[in-house]
Design a protein around this motif. Sequence first.
Motif, short mmCIF file in Angstrom:
data_model
loop_
_atom_site.label_atom_id
_atom_site.label_comp_id
_atom_site.label_asym_id
_atom_site.label_seq_id
_atom_site.Cartn_x
_atom_site.Cartn_y
_atom_site.Cartn_z
N ASP A 22 45.49 47.24 41.01
CA ASP A 22 46.77 47.46 41.68
C ASP A 22 46.72 47.23 43.19
N SER A 23 45.66 47.69 43.82
CA SER A 23 45.60 47.61 45.29
C SER A 23 45.57 46.17 45.78
N SER A 24 44.73 45.36 45.18
CA SER A 24 44.61 43.97 45.62
C SER A 24 45.56 43.04 44.90
N LYS A 25 46.00 43.45 43.73
CA LYS A 25 46.84 42.60 42.88
C LYS A 25 46.14 41.28 42.54
N LEU A 26 44.82 41.27 42.50
CA LEU A 26 44.07 40.04 42.28
C LEU A 26 43.79 39.72 40.83
N ALA A 27 43.81 40.74 39.95
CA ALA A 27 43.43 40.44 38.57
C ALA A 27 43.91 41.51 37.61
N GLU A 28 43.98 41.09 36.36
CA GLU A 28 44.21 41.99 35.24
C GLU A 28 43.25 41.57 34.13
N PHE A 29 42.58 42.55 33.54
CA PHE A 29 41.55 42.28 32.54
C PHE A 29 41.86 42.99 31.24
N LYS A 30 41.54 42.34 30.12
CA LYS A 30 41.66 42.97 28.81
C LYS A 30 40.44 43.85 28.59
N ASP A 59 33.54 39.91 22.18
CA ASP A 59 34.86 39.55 22.71
C ASP A 59 34.82 39.09 24.16
N ALA A 60 35.84 38.41 24.54
CA ALA A 60 36.00 37.91 25.92
C ALA A 60 36.85 38.89 26.70
N THR A 61 36.41 40.13 26.74
CA THR A 61 37.10 41.17 27.50
C THR A 61 36.09 41.87 28.39
N THR A 62 36.58 42.56 29.41
CA THR A 62 35.66 43.29 30.28
C THR A 62 35.45 44.69 29.72
N THR A 63 34.59 45.43 30.38
CA THR A 63 34.31 46.81 30.01
C THR A 63 34.30 47.65 31.29
N PRO A 64 34.46 48.97 31.15
CA PRO A 64 34.32 49.82 32.34
C PRO A 64 32.96 49.64 33.01
N GLU A 65 31.94 49.41 32.21
CA GLU A 65 30.59 49.25 32.78
C GLU A 65 30.46 47.94 33.56
N GLU A 66 31.11 46.88 33.10
CA GLU A 66 31.08 45.63 33.86
C GLU A 66 31.80 45.81 35.20
N LEU A 67 32.91 46.53 35.17
CA LEU A 67 33.63 46.80 36.41
C LEU A 67 32.80 47.69 37.33
N LEU A 68 32.09 48.65 36.75
CA LEU A 68 31.19 49.50 37.54
C LEU A 68 30.06 48.68 38.14
N ALA A 69 29.52 47.74 37.37
CA ALA A 69 28.47 46.86 37.88
C ALA A 69 28.98 46.02 39.05
N ALA A 70 30.22 45.55 38.95
CA ALA A 70 30.80 44.78 40.06
C ALA A 70 30.91 45.65 41.31
#
Length: 141
Positions: free
Chosen positions: A25-33, A44-55
């Motif tokens: 929401d803050s950056s409005k740069l992306a939306e992930f499944k 699947d070709a979706t992200t996970t909370p852990e992938e977002l945490l890794a980022a």
Amino acid sequence: MAVTSESTTVWNGSLVAGSGSVRLDSSKLAEFKVNWRARSEGADATTTPEELLAAAHSSCFSMALSHALSGAGHEPESIQTTAAVTFEAGKGVLGSHLLVSARVPGLSEAEFQSFAEDAKQNCPISQALAGIPITIEAELA
């Protein structure tokens, strides 16, 4: 100045059969499944909370390391950090492993290791992850 960052997740259905999306929401740069299968089976070709945490962890660490090096008069040419966050269903997040390669002219390997260890301990995301093991492999390129 404090800055608050926001993301919104919309989830539909049960944990196992359902799915959702997370929006930055803050950056409005992306939306992930997102879905449970990706999180528990790596499918699947979706992200996970852990992938977002890794980022979050890899970017925060890189910024903290850059700041510490620059503050000590060692301007880094580049820092590449991969964070591998491990999750196991029923146990949760088990740890984060940082793999770091940096180009820092005029810095010895021993000095670099000291800066890398300090950034691992003190970057804000590492501090937020204090309840899990954080490991690091760092090298000068």
